[in-house]
Design a protein around this motif. Sequence first.
Motif, short mmCIF file in Angstrom:
data_model
loop_
_atom_site.label_atom_id
_atom_site.label_comp_id
_atom_site.label_asym_id
_atom_site.label_seq_id
_atom_site.Cartn_x
_atom_site.Cartn_y
_atom_site.Cartn_z
N ILE A 89 33.71 -26.60 -106.87
CA ILE A 89 33.36 -27.53 -105.84
C ILE A 89 32.37 -28.58 -106.16
O ILE A 89 32.48 -29.61 -105.61
CB ILE A 89 33.04 -26.90 -104.52
N GLN A 90 31.14 -28.17 -106.37
CA GLN A 90 30.02 -29.03 -106.58
C GLN A 90 30.18 -30.12 -107.73
O GLN A 90 29.51 -31.23 -107.77
CB GLN A 90 28.56 -28.31 -107.17
N SER A 91 31.06 -29.72 -108.99
CA SER A 91 31.29 -30.51 -109.87
C SER A 91 32.20 -31.67 -109.37
O SER A 91 32.12 -32.85 -109.82
CB SER A 91 32.08 -29.99 -111.22
N LEU A 92 33.14 -31.27 -108.61
CA LEU A 92 33.93 -32.52 -107.76
C LEU A 92 32.93 -33.36 -106.69
O LEU A 92 33.29 -34.65 -107.09
CB LEU A 92 34.82 -31.62 -106.80
N HIS A 93 32.22 -33.08 -106.20
CA HIS A 93 31.25 -33.75 -105.48
C HIS A 93 30.34 -34.80 -106.50
O HIS A 93 29.93 -35.77 -106.12
CB HIS A 93 30.41 -32.96 -104.62
N ALA A 94 29.69 -33.91 -107.45
CA ALA A 94 28.93 -34.73 -108.33
C ALA A 94 29.62 -35.75 -108.95
O ALA A 94 28.86 -36.82 -109.65
CB ALA A 94 28.30 -33.56 -109.25
N PHE A 95 30.77 -35.45 -109.33
CA PHE A 95 31.67 -36.52 -110.20
C PHE A 95 31.90 -37.81 -109.60
O PHE A 95 31.87 -38.88 -110.10
CB PHE A 95 32.94 -35.76 -110.46
N ARG A 96 31.56 -37.76 -108.09
CA ARG A 96 31.70 -39.08 -107.59
C ARG A 96 30.52 -40.17 -107.61
O ARG A 96 30.55 -41.24 -107.46
CB ARG A 96 31.44 -38.94 -105.99
N HIS A 97 29.40 -39.34 -108.17
CA HIS A 97 28.30 -40.31 -108.50
C HIS A 97 27.51 -40.07 -110.04
O HIS A 97 26.57 -40.55 -110.11
CB HIS A 97 26.89 -39.72 -107.50
N ALA A 98 28.39 -39.29 -110.88
CA ALA A 98 27.72 -39.24 -112.02
C ALA A 98 28.70 -39.62 -113.29
O ALA A 98 29.80 -39.97 -113.15
CB ALA A 98 27.71 -37.66 -112.43
N GLY A 99 27.85 -40.25 -114.38
CA GLY A 99 28.86 -40.64 -115.43
C GLY A 99 29.25 -39.60 -116.29
O GLY A 99 30.54 -39.51 -116.81
N ALA A 100 28.75 -38.20 -116.46
CA ALA A 100 29.23 -37.26 -117.05
C ALA A 100 28.61 -35.89 -116.42
O ALA A 100 27.47 -35.82 -116.05
CB ALA A 100 28.76 -37.23 -118.53
N ILE A 101 29.47 -34.79 -116.54
CA ILE A 101 28.97 -33.41 -116.06
C ILE A 101 29.09 -32.36 -116.90
O ILE A 101 29.94 -32.34 -117.77
CB ILE A 101 29.81 -33.43 -114.51
N VAL A 102 28.12 -31.45 -117.00
CA VAL A 102 28.24 -30.29 -117.48
C VAL A 102 28.21 -29.25 -116.73
O VAL A 102 27.36 -29.15 -115.91
CB VAL A 102 27.16 -30.09 -118.74
#
Length: 516
Positions: free
Chosen positions: A174-187
Amino acid sequence: MLEASRDRLVGALRADLAAADYTVDAVRRLWGDEADAALLRADRVVARRALRTAPRSPLATLARAFLLADPVDSNALAEALPSLGLGGARELGIAGPHAEGAWRALLDLRPYSAIDATGAVSWWIVSDLGELATGGALDAGHVLGVGGASTTLSSLIPTSPGRRVLDLGTGCGIQSLHAFRHAGAIVATDISRRALELAALTLRLNGIPLGAEGVDLRLGDLFAPVAGERFDRIVSNPPFVITPRRAGVPLYEYRDGGRVGDGIVEEVVRGVVEHLEPGGTAHLLGNWEYRDAMGGDGLARVRRWVEEAGLDAWIIERERQSPAQYAETWIRDGGTRVGSPEFEALAEEWLADFEARGVTGVGFGYMVLRRPSDPAAPRLVRTERLLEELGSTPTGIGDHLMAGFAAHDAIARLDDVALAGLRLRVAPDITEERHQWPGADGPTVIRLRQGGGFARSIDADAALAGLVGASDGELSVAQLIGALAQLLEIDEAALADDLLPRVRELVLTGYLTLDV
Protein backbone atom coordinates in the motif's frame (compact mmCIF):
# COMPACT_ATOMS: atom_id res chain seq x y z
CA MET A 1 5.99 -16.96 -20.89
CA LEU A 2 4.82 -17.52 -17.31
CA GLU A 3 5.19 -13.82 -16.50
CA ALA A 4 3.35 -12.84 -19.68
CA SER A 5 0.54 -15.26 -18.84
CA ARG A 6 0.24 -13.88 -15.30
CA ASP A 7 0.22 -10.32 -16.60
CA ARG A 8 -2.67 -11.24 -18.89
CA LEU A 9 -4.58 -12.69 -15.94
CA VAL A 10 -3.95 -9.62 -13.80
CA GLY A 11 -5.06 -7.38 -16.68
CA ALA A 12 -8.25 -9.43 -17.05
CA LEU A 13 -8.96 -9.13 -13.31
CA ARG A 14 -8.37 -5.37 -13.46
CA ALA A 15 -10.83 -5.05 -16.33
CA ASP A 16 -13.47 -7.11 -14.50
CA LEU A 17 -13.14 -5.11 -11.26
CA ALA A 18 -13.44 -1.84 -13.18
CA ALA A 19 -16.44 -3.08 -15.17
CA ALA A 20 -18.19 -4.10 -11.95
CA ASP A 21 -17.47 -0.64 -10.44
CA TYR A 22 -15.80 -2.41 -7.52
CA THR A 23 -14.98 0.79 -5.62
CA VAL A 24 -15.35 2.04 -2.08
CA ASP A 25 -18.20 4.39 -2.97
CA ALA A 26 -20.11 1.83 -5.03
CA VAL A 27 -19.91 -0.79 -2.27
CA ARG A 28 -21.09 1.75 0.28
CA ARG A 29 -24.07 2.57 -1.92
CA LEU A 30 -24.75 -1.14 -2.34
CA TRP A 31 -25.32 -1.91 1.34
CA GLY A 32 -25.44 1.48 3.07
CA ASP A 33 -23.45 3.42 5.61
CA GLU A 34 -24.71 1.39 8.57
CA ALA A 35 -23.37 -1.85 7.09
CA ASP A 36 -20.08 -0.14 6.28
CA ALA A 37 -19.71 1.03 9.87
CA ALA A 38 -20.66 -2.40 11.22
CA LEU A 39 -17.94 -4.08 9.14
CA LEU A 40 -15.36 -1.87 10.83
CA ARG A 41 -16.49 -3.54 14.07
CA ALA A 42 -16.14 -7.00 12.45
CA ASP A 43 -19.94 -7.34 12.20
CA ARG A 44 -21.10 -8.78 8.85
CA VAL A 45 -24.78 -9.18 9.74
CA VAL A 46 -26.00 -5.78 8.50
CA ALA A 47 -24.20 -6.13 5.16
CA ARG A 48 -25.44 -9.69 4.68
CA ARG A 49 -29.04 -8.62 5.29
CA ALA A 50 -28.67 -5.77 2.81
CA LEU A 51 -27.36 -8.13 0.13
CA ARG A 52 -30.32 -10.51 0.55
CA THR A 53 -32.61 -7.98 -1.08
CA ALA A 54 -30.06 -6.48 -3.47
CA PRO A 55 -30.39 -7.46 -7.15
CA ARG A 56 -27.85 -9.98 -8.35
CA SER A 57 -24.95 -8.09 -9.89
CA PRO A 58 -21.19 -8.48 -10.35
CA LEU A 59 -20.64 -5.83 -7.65
CA ALA A 60 -22.81 -7.67 -5.12
CA THR A 61 -21.06 -10.97 -5.88
CA LEU A 62 -17.59 -9.48 -5.50
CA ALA A 63 -18.54 -7.73 -2.25
CA ARG A 64 -20.04 -10.92 -0.84
CA ALA A 65 -17.03 -13.02 -1.83
CA PHE A 66 -14.09 -10.73 -1.03
CA LEU A 67 -15.38 -8.36 1.66
CA LEU A 68 -17.69 -10.66 3.61
CA ALA A 69 -15.67 -13.83 2.79
CA ASP A 70 -18.91 -15.76 2.19
CA PRO A 71 -19.21 -18.59 -0.35
CA VAL A 72 -20.85 -17.49 -3.59
CA ASP A 73 -22.53 -19.32 -6.43
CA SER A 74 -19.89 -20.36 -8.96
CA ASN A 75 -22.00 -19.13 -11.88
CA ALA A 76 -22.43 -15.74 -10.22
CA LEU A 77 -18.68 -15.46 -9.68
CA ALA A 78 -18.05 -16.41 -13.30
CA GLU A 79 -20.46 -13.64 -14.35
CA ALA A 80 -18.63 -11.17 -12.09
CA LEU A 81 -15.25 -12.14 -13.58
CA PRO A 82 -16.04 -12.68 -17.28
CA SER A 83 -12.57 -11.81 -18.58
CA LEU A 84 -10.64 -13.67 -15.89
CA GLY A 85 -12.93 -16.67 -15.54
CA LEU A 86 -12.96 -19.19 -12.71
CA GLY A 87 -9.85 -20.88 -14.04
CA GLY A 88 -7.98 -17.59 -14.01
CA ALA A 89 -9.21 -16.82 -10.48
CA ARG A 90 -7.86 -20.17 -9.30
CA GLU A 91 -4.55 -19.67 -11.15
CA LEU A 92 -4.07 -16.23 -9.57
CA GLY A 93 -4.95 -17.73 -6.19
CA ILE A 94 -7.72 -15.25 -5.39
CA ALA A 95 -10.59 -17.79 -5.21
CA GLY A 96 -11.24 -21.52 -5.36
CA PRO A 97 -13.97 -24.19 -5.09
CA HIS A 98 -15.70 -24.43 -1.72
CA ALA A 99 -18.56 -26.91 -2.13
CA GLU A 100 -20.77 -28.20 -4.92
CA GLY A 101 -21.61 -25.18 -7.08
CA ALA A 102 -19.93 -22.69 -4.76
CA TRP A 103 -16.61 -20.85 -4.66
CA ARG A 104 -15.02 -18.72 -1.98
CA ALA A 105 -12.24 -16.13 -1.69
CA LEU A 106 -8.72 -17.31 -0.91
CA LEU A 107 -7.37 -13.77 -0.57
CA ASP A 108 -8.72 -10.48 0.65
CA LEU A 109 -9.26 -8.28 -2.42
CA ARG A 110 -10.83 -4.95 -1.57
CA PRO A 111 -11.25 -1.49 -3.01
CA TYR A 112 -9.39 1.35 -1.35
CA SER A 113 -9.71 5.11 -1.72
CA ALA A 114 -7.80 8.06 -0.33
CA ILE A 115 -7.32 11.79 -0.83
CA ASP A 116 -4.06 13.67 -0.54
CA ALA A 117 -2.88 17.09 -1.62
CA THR A 118 -2.63 15.94 -5.23
CA GLY A 119 -6.17 14.57 -5.41
CA ALA A 120 -8.19 11.39 -4.98
CA VAL A 121 -7.05 7.83 -5.68
CA SER A 122 -8.96 4.57 -6.06
CA TRP A 123 -7.07 1.26 -5.96
CA TRP A 124 -7.51 -2.45 -5.18
CA ILE A 125 -5.48 -4.03 -2.37
CA VAL A 126 -4.62 -7.74 -2.06
CA SER A 127 -3.74 -9.32 1.29
CA ASP A 128 -4.39 -12.46 3.31
CA LEU A 129 -7.86 -13.17 4.70
CA GLY A 130 -8.35 -11.69 8.16
CA GLU A 131 -9.84 -13.27 11.26
CA LEU A 132 -13.33 -12.21 10.14
CA ALA A 133 -12.96 -14.70 7.29
CA THR A 134 -10.86 -17.37 9.00
CA GLY A 135 -12.86 -17.38 12.23
CA GLY A 136 -9.76 -17.86 14.36
CA ALA A 137 -6.23 -16.75 15.16
CA LEU A 138 -4.07 -15.61 12.25
CA ASP A 139 -1.21 -17.61 10.78
CA ALA A 140 2.30 -16.53 11.72
CA GLY A 141 3.02 -15.59 8.10
CA HIS A 142 -0.17 -13.54 7.68
CA VAL A 143 0.14 -10.58 5.28
CA LEU A 144 -1.88 -7.68 6.63
CA GLY A 145 -4.13 -5.51 4.50
CA VAL A 146 -4.93 -1.83 4.93
CA GLY A 147 -5.63 -0.72 8.49
CA GLY A 148 -5.39 2.36 10.64
CA ALA A 149 -1.59 2.25 10.73
CA SER A 150 -1.48 2.10 6.92
CA THR A 151 -3.61 5.20 6.49
CA THR A 152 -1.62 7.03 9.16
CA LEU A 153 1.65 6.30 7.41
CA SER A 154 0.28 7.24 3.99
CA SER A 155 -0.68 10.64 5.40
CA LEU A 156 2.95 11.08 6.52
CA ILE A 157 4.26 10.78 2.96
CA PRO A 158 4.83 14.30 1.58
CA THR A 159 3.60 15.17 -1.89
CA SER A 160 6.83 16.83 -2.99
CA PRO A 161 8.68 14.83 -5.68
CA GLY A 162 11.22 12.23 -4.60
CA ARG A 163 13.85 10.80 -6.94
CA ARG A 164 14.33 7.46 -5.12
CA VAL A 165 12.09 6.16 -2.35
CA LEU A 166 12.58 3.16 -0.05
CA ASP A 167 9.44 1.39 1.20
CA LEU A 168 10.92 -0.53 4.13
CA GLY A 169 8.70 -3.49 5.06
CA THR A 170 6.19 -3.07 2.26
CA GLY A 171 3.68 -5.75 3.34
CA CYS A 172 0.79 -5.72 0.87
CA GLY A 173 2.35 -2.81 -1.03
CA ILE A 174 0.00 0.00 0.00
CA GLN A 175 2.77 2.51 0.79
CA SER A 176 4.48 1.88 -2.54
CA LEU A 177 1.21 2.78 -4.25
CA HIS A 178 1.08 6.07 -2.38
CA ALA A 179 4.79 6.80 -2.84
CA PHE A 180 4.68 6.06 -6.58
CA ARG A 181 2.49 9.15 -7.05
CA HIS A 182 5.45 11.34 -6.10
CA ALA A 183 8.57 9.24 -6.81
CA GLY A 184 10.76 8.51 -9.79
CA ALA A 185 11.74 5.04 -8.58
CA ILE A 186 10.88 2.89 -5.56
CA VAL A 187 12.64 0.01 -3.84
CA ALA A 188 10.27 -2.00 -1.62
CA THR A 189 11.63 -4.57 0.83
CA ASP A 190 10.18 -7.18 3.14
CA ILE A 191 11.44 -10.13 5.14
CA SER A 192 8.39 -12.13 4.02
CA ARG A 193 8.49 -13.76 0.60
CA ARG A 194 4.69 -14.08 0.69
CA ALA A 195 4.33 -10.36 1.40
CA LEU A 196 6.38 -9.57 -1.68
CA GLU A 197 4.23 -11.91 -3.78
CA LEU A 198 1.02 -10.20 -2.65
CA ALA A 199 2.59 -6.75 -3.01
CA ALA A 200 3.51 -7.64 -6.59
CA LEU A 201 -0.10 -8.63 -7.26
CA THR A 202 -1.39 -5.40 -5.69
CA LEU A 203 1.00 -3.27 -7.73
CA ARG A 204 0.34 -5.04 -11.02
CA LEU A 205 -3.39 -4.92 -10.43
CA ASN A 206 -3.15 -1.13 -10.18
CA GLY A 207 -0.98 -0.77 -13.28
CA ILE A 208 2.32 -0.15 -11.47
CA PRO A 209 5.24 -1.82 -13.25
CA LEU A 210 7.74 -3.92 -11.33
CA GLY A 211 11.50 -3.49 -11.54
CA ALA A 212 13.63 -0.47 -12.30
CA GLU A 213 10.81 1.35 -14.12
CA GLY A 214 8.38 1.08 -11.22
CA VAL A 215 8.74 -0.73 -7.90
CA ASP A 216 11.78 -2.94 -7.32
CA LEU A 217 10.75 -5.65 -4.81
CA ARG A 218 13.56 -7.12 -2.68
CA LEU A 219 13.62 -9.83 -0.01
CA GLY A 220 15.49 -9.28 3.26
CA ASP A 221 15.56 -7.95 6.81
CA LEU A 222 15.34 -4.18 7.28
CA PHE A 223 18.21 -2.42 5.42
CA ALA A 224 20.05 -5.58 4.32
CA PRO A 225 18.57 -5.57 0.78
CA VAL A 226 19.73 -1.96 0.21
CA ALA A 227 23.23 -2.11 1.70
CA GLY A 228 25.30 0.80 0.41
CA GLU A 229 22.32 2.55 -1.24
CA ARG A 230 20.83 5.94 -0.40
CA PHE A 231 17.40 7.44 -0.97
CA ASP A 232 15.69 10.81 -0.96
CA ARG A 233 12.86 9.38 1.12
CA ILE A 234 12.29 6.35 3.33
CA VAL A 235 8.80 5.22 4.32
CA SER A 236 8.25 2.49 6.89
CA ASN A 237 5.71 0.94 9.18
CA PRO A 238 8.23 -1.48 10.71
CA PRO A 239 7.05 -4.59 12.60
CA PHE A 240 7.33 -2.70 15.88
CA VAL A 241 4.87 -4.57 18.11
CA ILE A 242 6.51 -5.47 21.41
CA THR A 243 6.14 -9.25 21.73
CA PRO A 244 7.35 -11.34 24.68
CA ARG A 245 10.16 -13.77 23.83
CA ARG A 246 8.39 -16.55 25.69
CA ALA A 247 7.25 -20.05 24.81
CA GLY A 248 3.72 -20.24 23.43
CA VAL A 249 3.51 -16.58 22.35
CA PRO A 250 2.91 -16.47 18.55
CA LEU A 251 5.26 -14.32 16.48
CA TYR A 252 3.56 -12.69 13.49
CA GLU A 253 5.87 -11.63 10.66
CA TYR A 254 3.77 -8.61 9.77
CA ARG A 255 4.13 -7.03 13.20
CA ASP A 256 7.05 -8.64 15.06
CA GLY A 257 10.58 -7.70 14.04
CA GLY A 258 12.37 -10.29 16.13
CA ARG A 259 13.90 -7.79 18.59
CA VAL A 260 13.37 -7.35 22.31
CA GLY A 261 11.04 -4.55 23.39
CA ASP A 262 11.18 -1.50 21.16
CA GLY A 263 14.58 -2.50 19.80
CA ILE A 264 13.48 -2.57 16.17
CA VAL A 265 12.31 1.05 16.29
CA GLU A 266 15.67 2.07 17.72
CA GLU A 267 17.45 0.05 15.02
CA VAL A 268 15.45 1.72 12.24
CA VAL A 269 15.96 5.22 13.66
CA ARG A 270 19.69 4.71 13.99
CA GLY A 271 19.92 2.98 10.61
CA VAL A 272 18.18 5.48 8.35
CA VAL A 273 21.05 7.97 8.46
CA GLU A 274 23.24 5.61 6.42
CA HIS A 275 20.57 5.29 3.73
CA LEU A 276 19.43 8.90 3.33
CA GLU A 277 20.89 11.40 0.95
CA PRO A 278 21.84 14.72 2.62
CA GLY A 279 18.53 16.50 3.15
CA GLY A 280 16.60 13.25 2.71
CA THR A 281 13.77 12.34 5.08
CA ALA A 282 12.36 9.21 6.69
CA HIS A 283 8.66 8.92 7.56
CA LEU A 284 8.04 6.23 10.16
CA LEU A 285 5.55 4.74 12.59
CA GLY A 286 6.66 3.16 15.83
CA ASN A 287 6.20 2.68 19.54
CA TRP A 288 8.50 3.22 22.47
CA GLU A 289 8.62 1.93 26.02
CA TYR A 290 8.30 3.91 29.22
CA ARG A 291 10.44 2.32 31.90
CA ASP A 292 10.48 2.78 35.64
CA ALA A 293 14.04 3.19 36.89
CA MET A 294 16.40 2.80 33.96
CA GLY A 295 14.83 4.16 30.79
CA GLY A 296 12.42 6.79 32.03
CA ASP A 297 10.36 8.81 29.60
CA GLY A 298 9.63 7.10 26.27
CA LEU A 299 9.92 10.21 24.12
CA ALA A 300 13.20 11.12 25.82
CA ARG A 301 14.56 7.72 24.80
CA VAL A 302 13.57 8.30 21.17
CA ARG A 303 15.15 11.74 21.32
CA ARG A 304 18.41 10.19 22.48
CA TRP A 305 18.40 7.73 19.54
CA VAL A 306 17.84 10.60 17.11
CA GLU A 307 20.49 12.89 18.56
CA GLU A 308 23.10 10.13 18.69
CA ALA A 309 22.35 9.31 15.03
CA GLY A 310 22.90 12.96 14.06
CA LEU A 311 19.41 13.45 12.66
CA ASP A 312 16.85 16.23 12.68
CA ALA A 313 13.48 14.98 13.88
CA TRP A 314 9.87 15.81 14.57
CA ILE A 315 8.28 13.09 16.72
CA ILE A 316 4.60 12.93 17.63
CA GLU A 317 3.17 10.71 20.35
CA ARG A 318 -0.53 10.27 19.65
CA GLU A 319 -1.41 7.52 22.12
CA ARG A 320 -0.09 5.90 25.28
CA GLN A 321 -1.23 2.59 26.75
CA SER A 322 -0.67 0.77 29.99
CA PRO A 323 0.94 -2.69 29.78
CA ALA A 324 -2.48 -4.33 30.21
CA GLN A 325 -4.08 -2.20 27.47
CA TYR A 326 -1.18 -2.84 25.11
CA ALA A 327 -1.29 -6.59 25.68
CA GLU A 328 -5.04 -6.72 25.04
CA THR A 329 -4.74 -4.65 21.85
CA TRP A 330 -2.21 -6.93 20.21
CA ILE A 331 -3.53 -10.25 21.48
CA ARG A 332 -6.91 -9.33 19.99
CA ASP A 333 -5.16 -8.16 16.82
CA GLY A 334 -3.91 -11.74 16.37
CA GLY A 335 -7.48 -13.06 16.40
CA THR A 336 -7.63 -14.36 20.00
CA ARG A 337 -10.91 -13.59 21.74
CA VAL A 338 -10.88 -11.68 25.04
CA GLY A 339 -11.91 -13.92 27.93
CA SER A 340 -10.87 -17.17 26.28
CA PRO A 341 -8.31 -19.41 28.03
CA GLU A 342 -5.90 -18.68 25.19
CA PHE A 343 -6.26 -14.93 25.75
CA GLU A 344 -5.66 -15.20 29.48
CA ALA A 345 -2.54 -17.32 29.01
CA LEU A 346 -1.10 -14.86 26.49
CA ALA A 347 -1.96 -11.84 28.65
CA GLU A 348 -0.10 -13.42 31.55
CA GLU A 349 3.01 -13.82 29.42
CA TRP A 350 2.80 -10.27 28.09
CA LEU A 351 2.41 -8.70 31.52
CA ALA A 352 5.13 -10.85 33.03
CA ASP A 353 7.52 -9.71 30.29
CA PHE A 354 6.70 -6.03 30.85
CA GLU A 355 7.12 -6.41 34.61
CA ALA A 356 10.45 -8.20 34.28
CA ARG A 357 11.83 -5.42 32.06
CA GLY A 358 10.41 -2.55 34.12
CA VAL A 359 8.03 -1.33 31.42
CA THR A 360 5.27 0.91 32.78
CA GLY A 361 3.69 2.04 29.52
CA VAL A 362 4.04 2.14 25.75
CA GLY A 363 3.73 5.21 23.54
CA PHE A 364 2.67 5.04 19.90
CA GLY A 365 3.15 7.66 17.26
CA TYR A 366 5.02 8.76 14.20
CA MET A 367 8.16 10.57 13.27
CA VAL A 368 9.80 12.42 10.43
CA LEU A 369 13.59 12.19 10.47
CA ARG A 370 15.97 14.18 8.29
CA ARG A 371 19.63 13.80 7.49
CA PRO A 372 20.99 17.37 7.66
CA SER A 373 22.32 18.84 4.42
CA ASP A 374 24.63 21.04 6.48
CA PRO A 375 25.95 19.33 9.64
CA ALA A 376 26.84 22.77 11.05
CA ALA A 377 23.28 24.12 10.73
CA PRO A 378 21.10 24.48 13.85
CA ARG A 379 19.37 21.20 14.61
CA LEU A 380 15.64 20.56 15.00
CA VAL A 381 14.80 17.72 17.39
CA ARG A 382 11.23 18.22 18.51
CA THR A 383 8.95 15.89 20.45
CA GLU A 384 5.25 16.51 21.04
CA ARG A 385 2.42 14.74 22.79
CA LEU A 386 -0.82 15.37 20.93
CA LEU A 387 -3.01 12.83 22.68
CA GLU A 388 -6.20 14.88 22.98
CA GLU A 389 -6.01 16.89 19.76
CA LEU A 390 -5.94 13.86 17.47
CA GLY A 391 -9.27 12.09 17.41
CA SER A 392 -8.27 10.54 14.09
CA THR A 393 -5.32 10.74 11.76
CA PRO A 394 -5.17 14.13 10.00
CA THR A 395 -4.63 14.18 6.25
CA GLY A 396 -1.61 15.89 4.78
CA ILE A 397 0.49 15.78 7.93
CA GLY A 398 3.56 14.83 5.87
CA ASP A 399 3.42 18.13 4.00
CA HIS A 400 2.63 19.95 7.25
CA LEU A 401 5.70 18.57 9.00
CA MET A 402 7.92 19.26 6.00
CA ALA A 403 6.69 22.86 6.12
CA GLY A 404 7.74 22.88 9.78
CA PHE A 405 11.27 21.79 8.85
CA ALA A 406 11.40 24.53 6.20
CA ALA A 407 10.21 27.13 8.71
CA HIS A 408 12.87 26.01 11.18
CA ASP A 409 15.57 26.31 8.52
CA ALA A 410 14.38 29.85 7.70
CA ILE A 411 14.45 31.23 11.26
CA ALA A 412 16.83 29.04 13.27
CA ARG A 413 19.84 31.27 12.65
CA LEU A 414 17.91 34.51 13.24
CA ASP A 415 18.41 36.34 16.53
CA ASP A 416 15.50 38.22 18.07
CA VAL A 417 16.33 41.43 16.23
CA ALA A 418 16.30 39.67 12.86
CA LEU A 419 13.15 37.77 13.76
CA ALA A 420 11.42 41.00 14.71
CA GLY A 421 12.28 42.39 11.29
CA LEU A 422 10.27 39.73 9.46
CA ARG A 423 6.92 40.44 7.85
CA LEU A 424 4.68 37.48 8.61
CA ARG A 425 1.22 36.39 7.50
CA VAL A 426 -1.37 34.49 9.46
CA ALA A 427 -1.98 31.12 7.80
CA PRO A 428 -5.33 30.89 5.97
CA ASP A 429 -6.56 27.97 8.11
CA ILE A 430 -6.33 29.84 11.43
CA THR A 431 -9.53 30.84 13.20
CA GLU A 432 -10.08 32.67 16.46
CA GLU A 433 -12.60 31.97 19.22
CA ARG A 434 -13.45 34.42 22.00
CA HIS A 435 -15.41 33.64 25.15
CA GLN A 436 -16.41 36.09 27.85
CA TRP A 437 -18.71 36.32 30.84
CA PRO A 438 -21.90 38.30 30.24
CA GLY A 439 -21.28 41.96 31.02
CA ALA A 440 -17.47 41.57 31.10
CA ASP A 441 -15.33 44.27 29.49
CA GLY A 442 -13.28 41.80 27.47
CA PRO A 443 -12.89 38.12 26.67
CA THR A 444 -11.82 35.67 29.36
CA VAL A 445 -10.57 33.15 26.81
CA ILE A 446 -9.07 33.73 23.36
CA ARG A 447 -8.31 30.55 21.44
CA LEU A 448 -6.49 30.24 18.13
CA ARG A 449 -7.33 27.11 16.17
CA GLN A 450 -5.51 25.53 13.26
CA GLY A 451 -7.74 24.00 10.59
CA GLY A 452 -5.05 21.88 8.91
CA GLY A 453 -1.98 20.05 10.11
CA PHE A 454 -2.55 18.66 13.59
CA ALA A 455 -5.52 20.96 14.24
CA ARG A 456 -3.65 22.47 17.15
CA SER A 457 -5.44 24.79 19.54
CA ILE A 458 -3.66 27.37 21.72
CA ASP A 459 -4.89 29.87 24.25
CA ALA A 460 -3.71 33.41 23.56
CA ASP A 461 -3.72 36.67 25.47
CA ALA A 462 -4.80 39.94 23.90
CA ALA A 463 -1.27 40.80 22.77
CA LEU A 464 -0.60 37.53 20.96
CA ALA A 465 -4.08 37.45 19.41
CA GLY A 466 -3.60 41.03 18.25
CA LEU A 467 -0.23 40.25 16.67
CA VAL A 468 -1.54 37.18 14.87
CA GLY A 469 -4.65 38.98 13.67
CA ALA A 470 -2.64 41.90 12.31
CA SER A 471 -0.02 39.76 10.55
CA ASP A 472 -0.87 40.41 6.92
CA GLY A 473 2.66 40.83 5.53
CA GLU A 474 2.51 44.64 5.56
CA LEU A 475 4.19 45.45 8.88
CA SER A 476 7.16 43.78 10.54
CA VAL A 477 6.84 41.92 13.82
CA ALA A 478 8.70 44.78 15.52
CA GLN A 479 6.25 47.34 14.15
CA LEU A 480 3.30 45.26 15.32
CA ILE A 481 4.78 44.89 18.80
CA GLY A 482 5.34 48.64 18.98
CA ALA A 483 1.74 49.36 18.00
CA LEU A 484 0.39 46.77 20.46
CA ALA A 485 2.54 48.16 23.28
CA GLN A 486 1.00 51.58 22.76
CA LEU A 487 -2.52 50.20 22.45
CA LEU A 488 -2.23 48.01 25.56
CA GLU A 489 -0.09 50.54 27.46
CA ILE A 490 2.67 47.96 28.03
CA ASP A 491 6.44 48.44 27.98
CA GLU A 492 7.56 47.66 24.41
CA ALA A 493 10.78 45.85 25.39
CA ALA A 494 8.96 43.66 27.91
CA LEU A 495 6.27 42.85 25.35
CA ALA A 496 8.92 41.88 22.78
CA ASP A 497 10.60 39.59 25.31
CA ASP A 498 7.24 37.91 25.89
CA LEU A 499 6.05 37.65 22.29
CA LEU A 500 9.14 36.81 20.24
CA PRO A 501 9.62 33.26 21.63
CA ARG A 502 5.94 32.62 20.96
CA VAL A 503 6.25 34.01 17.44
CA ARG A 504 9.05 31.49 16.79
CA GLU A 505 6.76 28.69 17.92
CA LEU A 506 3.87 29.92 15.76
CA VAL A 507 6.10 30.06 12.68
CA LEU A 508 7.40 26.57 13.40
CA THR A 509 3.92 25.09 13.83
CA GLY A 510 2.39 26.88 10.85
CA TYR A 511 0.18 29.52 12.50
CA LEU A 512 2.32 32.25 10.96
CA THR A 513 4.06 32.01 7.60
CA LEU A 514 7.01 33.86 6.14
CA ASP A 515 6.04 36.44 3.55
CA VAL A 516 8.10 35.42 0.53
